[in-house]
Design an enzyme around this catalytic site. Structure first.
Site, PDB file in Angstrom:
ATOM      1  N   ASP A 273       0.844  -1.192   0.000  1.00  0.00           N
ATOM      2  CA  ASP A 273       0.000   0.000   0.000  1.00  0.00           C
ATOM      3  C   ASP A 273       0.883   1.248   0.000  1.00  0.00           C
ATOM      4  OD1 ASP A 273      -3.055   0.734   0.515  1.00  0.00           O
ATOM      5  OD2 ASP A 273      -1.812   2.173   1.614  1.00  0.00           O
ATOM      6  N   ILE A 274       0.564   2.197  -0.881  1.00  0.00           N
ATOM      7  CA  ILE A 274       1.359   3.434  -0.975  1.00  0.00           C
ATOM      8  C   ILE A 274       1.064   4.307   0.244  1.00  0.00           C
ATOM      9  CG2 ILE A 274       1.883   5.465  -2.371  1.00  0.00           C
ATOM     10  CD1 ILE A 274       0.771   3.934  -4.793  1.00  0.00           C
TER      11      ILE A 274
ATOM     12  N   GLU B  37      -4.746   2.476  -4.135  1.00  0.00           N
ATOM     13  CA  GLU B  37      -3.280   2.516  -4.073  1.00  0.00           C
ATOM     14  C   GLU B  37      -2.701   1.203  -3.550  1.00  0.00           C
ATOM     15  OE1 GLU B  37      -4.712   4.812  -0.316  1.00  0.00           O
ATOM     16  OE2 GLU B  37      -5.424   4.323  -2.333  1.00  0.00           O
TER      17      GLU B  37
END
Length: 417
Positions: free
Chosen positions: A292-293, A334
């Site tokens: 996950d960003i 994301e």
């Protein structure tokens, strides 16, 4: 840096045509108009920079194929071009360990050269398994395959062949003899088909030229094709390429339907299909990770959604290249997911931590804006509950990574070996 292709040809028109095809294949042409010039050019370059060579059979200082001998002695896979081809010349060319030859009859013939060049690069990531108890037969087949840059694997028994398919998920083609010590090739083909469809792994059966019944039984048991022995080098190549291209064309169609529109990565639905196919091959071990960003909303709020889309595409490129031998996907927003069959936890954690660090070091640039990104990652090897259970566990570790500072990898405990 793009791999180089050495061209040796004294005809300027041929040089221009071949160089344009090499550029079209996303490779770098290096020209030489004689054997002497080629030796000079090659001596001033790093040999590993070259993918292959395209060599004219007749040159002013190498009238009977001496330039071919030079490139082969320099460990350069070689494609031969020639303006004329009598029986003796053809035999002389094929007796050398060349990839293939091109007869310079017309412009259309060069399209075949374009195919050969692109294949040399693609084949480096494709595995071919040869299952045959006869060593001489195996050696001949693997020698021909290696000229074309395939990754080759050998098995003497049916069981060894099945184990190789379990261990190496990049095998896309199996060449199968029928007379095996522990089983028949036909029975092994049937077992392969219980694990993988024709469009996932192609199988070519080996049959004696007079035994039409065996070739038919191979096809009925699930083989894509067969080779009648004895076979010529050119027929062998045509059969191999035809079946590999069939697999790739099906993959292109699937990719169009199963890819995430923005990033080109597999979408969530396709991810589950690929994982199901991979687990049918009974991997020895497996890992799954969620990526996950960090602070992605801040990128969108600060720089705009176009910059957010750019960031997702750039990170997806790194995901795709880093995990090309595994099963990556964009899960939405994301978040990305990667499934790794036949990869142990300790190895997986190292791969993901290297990925995390490499991403953190990248300087993103979008319309004059410069920024960095980081990701949090959760990794698990716990298979309880199947892939959905692994997803739940990886999500727990991802949540833990977010809560303990972000830009980190959290995972199952690693047992001391």
């Amino acid at each position: 840096m793009r791999p180089k292709v050495l061209i040796i040809d004294d005809n300027e028109h041929s040089l221009d045509v071949i160089a344009s095809l090499i550029l079209k294949a996303q490779l770098t042409p290096v020209r030489a108009t004689s054997l002497t010039a080629a030796q000079h050019v090659f001596s001033r370059s790093a040999p590993e920079d070259f993918l292959c060579a395209v060599v004219d059979y007749r040159l002013p200082d190498a009238p009977v194929g001496q330039a071919i001998d030079f490139t082969l002695a320099s460990f350069l896979p070689t494609i031969v071009t020639t303006a004329s081809l009598d029986a003796d010349t053809r035999a002389g060319i094929l007796n050398k360990n060349v990839i293939d030859y091109i007869l310079k009859e017309n412009e259309q013939v060069y399209e075949y050269l374009s195919v050969l060049l692109s294949r040399q690069h693609k084949n480096k990531s494709l595995g071919v398994l040869v299952v045959d108890s006869a060593r001489v037969s195996r050696n001949r087949i693997t020698s021909l395959l290696r000229r074309h840059n395939f990754m080759t694997y050998e098995a003497m028994t049916g069981q060894q062949g099945l184990e190789s398919l379990t261990r190496y998920n990049h095998i896309k083609l199996v060449i199968m003899a029928n007379d095996l010590p522990d089983s028949s090739g036909i029975k092994i083909v049937s077992e392969i088909r219980q694990r993988a469809k024709k469009e996932d792994i192609a199988v070519i059966g080996l049959a004696d030229s007079g035994d039409t019944g065996l070739s038919a039984r191979f096809i009925k048991s699930g083989a894509n094709d067969y080779l009648a022995q004895p076979y010529g080098q050119e027929e062998f190549l045509c059969r191999i390429m035809q079946n590999i291209e069939y697999i790739e064309n099906i993959e292109l169609i699937r990719r169009a339907a199963n890819s995430d529109f923005l990033t080109g990565l597999p979408n969530r639905r396709h991810f589950f299909e690929r994982v199901a196919a991979a687990t049918q091959l009974a991997p020895i071990c497996q890992c799954l990770a969620l990526i996950d960003i960090d602070h992605f909303k801040k990128i969108n709020d600060t720089y705009g959604h176009d910059c957010g889309d750019y960031t997702l595409r750039e990170i997806a490129k790194l995901v795709s290249s880093t995990f090309s031998q595994h099963i990556p996907a964009r899960f939405g927003g994301e978040e990305f997911c990667v499934f790794m069959p036949n990869i142990g936890l300790q190895t997986a954690v190292k791969i993901f931590d290297d990925f995390r660090q490499a991403l953190a070091d990248i300087e993103f640039k979008f319309e004059g804006k410069v920024f960095h990104c980081a990701v949090s990652i959760g990794v698990t090897a716990l298979e309880h509950g199947g892939v959905n259970g692994m997803l739940r566990k990886a999500d727990e570790y991802l949540y833990q990574a977010k809560n303990t500072g972000r830009n980190r990898v959290e995972h199952d405990p690693i047992r001391a070996s």
